[in-house]
Scaffold this motif. Sequence first.
Motif, PDB file in Angstrom:
ATOM      1  N   PRO A 135       0.814  -1.230   0.000  1.00 17.83           N
ATOM      2  CA  PRO A 135       0.000   0.000   0.000  1.00 17.83           C
ATOM      3  C   PRO A 135       0.837   1.265   0.000  1.00 17.83           C
ATOM      4  N   ALA A 136       1.931   1.284   0.758  1.00 18.11           N
ATOM      5  CA  ALA A 136       2.778   2.475   0.807  1.00 18.11           C
ATOM      6  C   ALA A 136       3.463   2.725  -0.530  1.00 18.11           C
ATOM      7  N   VAL A 137       3.992   1.669  -1.137  1.00 19.09           N
ATOM      8  CA  VAL A 137       4.671   1.833  -2.419  1.00 19.09           C
ATOM      9  C   VAL A 137       3.675   2.166  -3.525  1.00 19.09           C
ATOM     10  N   PHE A 138       2.463   1.649  -3.433  1.00 18.46           N
ATOM     11  CA  PHE A 138       1.433   2.028  -4.402  1.00 18.46           C
ATOM     12  C   PHE A 138       1.201   3.544  -4.385  1.00 18.46           C
ATOM     13  N   LEU A 139       1.108   4.118  -3.188  1.00 19.77           N
ATOM     14  CA  LEU A 139       0.909   5.563  -3.116  1.00 19.77           C
ATOM     15  C   LEU A 139       2.149   6.306  -3.609  1.00 19.77           C
ATOM     16  N   LEU A 140       3.334   5.785  -3.332  1.00 15.94           N
ATOM     17  CA  LEU A 140       4.549   6.406  -3.852  1.00 15.94           C
ATOM     18  C   LEU A 140       4.584   6.342  -5.377  1.00 15.94           C
ATOM     19  N   ILE A 141       4.156   5.230  -5.949  1.00 13.72           N
ATOM     20  CA  ILE A 141       4.104   5.113  -7.409  1.00 13.72           C
ATOM     21  C   ILE A 141       3.172   6.166  -7.991  1.00 13.72           C
ATOM     22  N   LEU A 142       1.984   6.312  -7.409  1.00 15.53           N
ATOM     23  CA  LEU A 142       1.042   7.312  -7.905  1.00 15.53           C
ATOM     24  C   LEU A 142       1.606   8.718  -7.735  1.00 15.53           C
ATOM     25  N   HIS A 143       2.305   8.956  -6.634  1.00 16.56           N
ATOM     26  CA  HIS A 143       2.927  10.259  -6.398  1.00 16.56           C
ATOM     27  C   HIS A 143       3.955  10.567  -7.480  1.00 16.56           C
ATOM     28  N   GLN A 144       4.818   9.614  -7.785  1.00 14.05           N
ATOM     29  CA  GLN A 144       5.858   9.840  -8.790  1.00 14.05           C
ATOM     30  C   GLN A 144       5.262   9.995 -10.190  1.00 14.05           C
ATOM     31  N   LEU A 145       4.263   9.194 -10.508  1.00 21.95           N
ATOM     32  CA  LEU A 145       3.628   9.313 -11.823  1.00 21.95           C
ATOM     33  C   LEU A 145       2.894  10.639 -11.962  1.00 21.95           C
ATOM     34  N   ALA A 146       2.275  11.103 -10.873  1.00 21.20           N
ATOM     35  CA  ALA A 146       1.595  12.402 -10.926  1.00 21.20           C
ATOM     36  C   ALA A 146       2.593  13.526 -11.159  1.00 21.20           C
ATOM     37  N   LEU A 147       3.735  13.468 -10.500  1.00 17.44           N
ATOM     38  CA  LEU A 147       4.764  14.484 -10.724  1.00 17.44           C
ATOM     39  C   LEU A 147       5.232  14.490 -12.177  1.00 17.44           C
ATOM     40  N   MET A 148       5.553  13.310 -12.705  1.00 14.26           N
ATOM     41  CA  MET A 148       6.068  13.239 -14.070  1.00 14.26           C
ATOM     42  C   MET A 148       5.009  13.635 -15.087  1.00 14.26           C
ATOM     43  N   GLY A 149       3.779  13.142 -14.915  1.00 12.09           N
ATOM     44  CA  GLY A 149       2.730  13.460 -15.877  1.00 12.09           C
ATOM     45  C   GLY A 149       2.369  14.937 -15.885  1.00 12.09           C
ATOM     46  N   MET A 150       2.220  15.527 -14.718  1.00 15.80           N
ATOM     47  CA  MET A 150       1.869  16.948 -14.640  1.00 15.80           C
ATOM     48  C   MET A 150       3.000  17.815 -15.157  1.00 15.80           C
ATOM     49  N   ALA A 151       4.232  17.492 -14.816  1.00 12.24           N
ATOM     50  CA  ALA A 151       5.367  18.285 -15.296  1.00 12.24           C
ATOM     51  C   ALA A 151       5.495  18.194 -16.812  1.00 12.24           C
ATOM     52  N   THR A 152       5.307  17.001 -17.360  1.00 20.65           N
ATOM     53  CA  THR A 152       5.413  16.842 -18.814  1.00 20.65           C
ATOM     54  C   THR A 152       4.342  17.633 -19.543  1.00 20.65           C
ATOM     55  N   MET A 153       3.094  17.545 -19.082  1.00 20.63           N
ATOM     56  CA  MET A 153       2.010  18.269 -19.748  1.00 20.63           C
ATOM     57  C   MET A 153       2.196  19.778 -19.633  1.00 20.63           C
ATOM     58  N   THR A 154       2.632  20.252 -18.485  1.00 18.91           N
ATOM     59  CA  THR A 154       2.883  21.690 -18.329  1.00 18.91           C
ATOM     60  C   THR A 154       3.983  22.149 -19.267  1.00 18.91           C
ATOM     61  N   TRP A 155       5.055  21.383 -19.366  1.00 20.79           N
ATOM     62  CA  TRP A 155       6.158  21.747 -20.254  1.00 20.79           C
ATOM     63  C   TRP A 155       5.719  21.776 -21.705  1.00 20.79           C
ATOM     64  N   VAL A 156       4.938  20.758 -22.117  1.00 25.35           N
ATOM     65  CA  VAL A 156       4.510  20.679 -23.512  1.00 25.35           C
ATOM     66  C   VAL A 156       3.650  21.882 -23.876  1.00 25.35           C
ATOM     67  N   GLN A 157       2.670  22.194 -23.039  1.00 26.39           N
ATOM     68  CA  GLN A 157       1.795  23.324 -23.349  1.00 26.39           C
ATOM     69  C   GLN A 157       2.547  24.645 -23.271  1.00 26.39           C
ATOM     70  N   ARG A 158       3.520  24.743 -22.378  1.00 25.96           N
ATOM     71  CA  ARG A 158       4.303  25.981 -22.294  1.00 25.96           C
ATOM     72  C   ARG A 158       5.170  26.167 -23.526  1.00 25.96           C
ATOM     73  N   GLN A 159       5.792  25.093 -24.008  1.00 25.28           N
ATOM     74  CA  GLN A 159       6.657  25.196 -25.175  1.00 25.28           C
ATOM     75  C   GLN A 159       5.878  25.522 -26.441  1.00 25.28           C
ATOM     76  N   ARG A 160       4.663  24.995 -26.541  1.00 27.12           N
ATOM     77  CA  ARG A 160       3.865  25.214 -27.738  1.00 27.12           C
ATOM     78  C   ARG A 160       2.958  26.438 -27.631  1.00 27.12           C
ATOM     79  N   GLY A 161       3.004  27.114 -26.530  1.00 29.66           N
ATOM     80  CA  GLY A 161       2.198  28.311 -26.376  1.00 29.66           C
ATOM     81  C   GLY A 161       0.728  28.062 -26.212  1.00 29.66           C
ATOM     82  N   VAL A 162       0.328  26.809 -25.988  1.00 27.73           N
ATOM     83  CA  VAL A 162      -1.092  26.469 -25.908  1.00 27.73           C
ATOM     84  C   VAL A 162      -1.728  27.092 -24.679  1.00 27.73           C
ATOM     85  N   ALA A 163      -1.069  26.958 -23.528  1.00 29.54           N
ATOM     86  CA  ALA A 163      -1.659  27.462 -22.288  1.00 29.54           C
ATOM     87  C   ALA A 163      -1.797  28.974 -22.335  1.00 29.54           C
ATOM     88  N   ARG A 164      -0.776  29.669 -22.861  1.00 28.28           N
ATOM     89  CA  ARG A 164      -0.828  31.127 -22.880  1.00 28.28           C
ATOM     90  C   ARG A 164      -1.963  31.638 -23.768  1.00 28.28           C
TER      91      ARG A 164
END
Length: 387
Positions: A186-215
């Motif tokens: 159970p503890a490692v499951f939550l750590l896995i979700l934590h790490q995936l959330a960090l990577m997924g959110m950071a990647t999507m933010t970077w992509v939209q920032r680079q392409r000017g979509v969010a702005r």
Amino acid sequence: MSWWRHIIFELRALIAHENTRMTVFIAAVGYAILYPLPYQHQLPTDIPMAAVDLDQSVASRRLLRMIDATPQVAVDRTVSSELVAQDLVAAQAVRGYLIIPKDFNRTLLRRSSSTLAMGGDGAYYLLYATQAEGVMGAVGALNNEISELIQLRGSPSVVNNTSAPFELALVNAFNPQLGYRNYVIPAVFLLILHQLALMGMATMTWVQRQRGVARDRYQQSWWRESSARLTAFLSVFLLLSLLYFYVLLPLYHVPISPFRIGVVAFLGVFFVATLLLGQLLGRLIPHPQIVVVVVIMSSLPLVFSAGFIWPVESIPDWWHLLMSAVPATTGIQYFLQIHLYNAPLLSVSSELIILSMIAVVTALVDYWLAARQRTSMPRTGMATEDL
């Protein structure tokens, strides 16, 4: 455009972008299936042990047979000295050894104390603890046999003095099998979700920032951008959490508490703080692969800082304070309390405050950084409907 359409856009972008889709969905399913597999046979049995029998008596041989009969230990061989047994442990021919002292049989019959010495490889704590459990069980059984023998042959006064007034029955409430699986997965499951959330959110933010979509799409509004992306990712990771903790854990026979809204509320605060941290990382990094490397390298320090494998009291205060800025360190240990041990949500109110403070501070820094980036970057005029 309405706020709800912005959320749908973020969900579509999450599914459409290959790297984010691989990180959030495929990796989540893969880890959920692959990680628990080594723990299916979590309890070691018949651990080889050497015996140093210095007494060579009926009682010592009886004890060794009883130890060998336990499911935990197998008395592999009898050696002449402790040095020989230590060499066998160093060569990993056996995992431990037991020393039976001289006059073991005589001291037992006299009801005097006799000290048994057990050694083993402390690097494998589970093997060491399992051997100790088997030896203690056999010693206790032999002690009961001798007590009954003395009672049958002794006078009433001897019987009264040697009989125990009560028996103690120990029941493991939250980890009945005494294995790693019930508290590690159970503890490692939550750590896995934590790490995936960090990577997924950071990647999507970077992509939209680079392409000017969010702005272009959110018209310079940090609140509309962050709230829409946060709501989209939060809904996905809450659903993944329900899959992990209420579908997969029962399949792996891990005891859990019944479904409660308090657990979902705690997870909501936990993922809000995690996703805002991921969004901040997405604005800071020059390339999303850097986030993947950083997140993967941080996994092992987070495991030992979260308190479910290594005691928090043994961690230096400065290190624990530093790692407390990461939501996983605060969230994992106290999530186990409300999810596995059925503790009330109020018992982790201070941890909820810490997670909320992490979210607020991260959001303020992200807002300031986003404002600087938007004022310094020219408009691209790029279409905003797809990535």
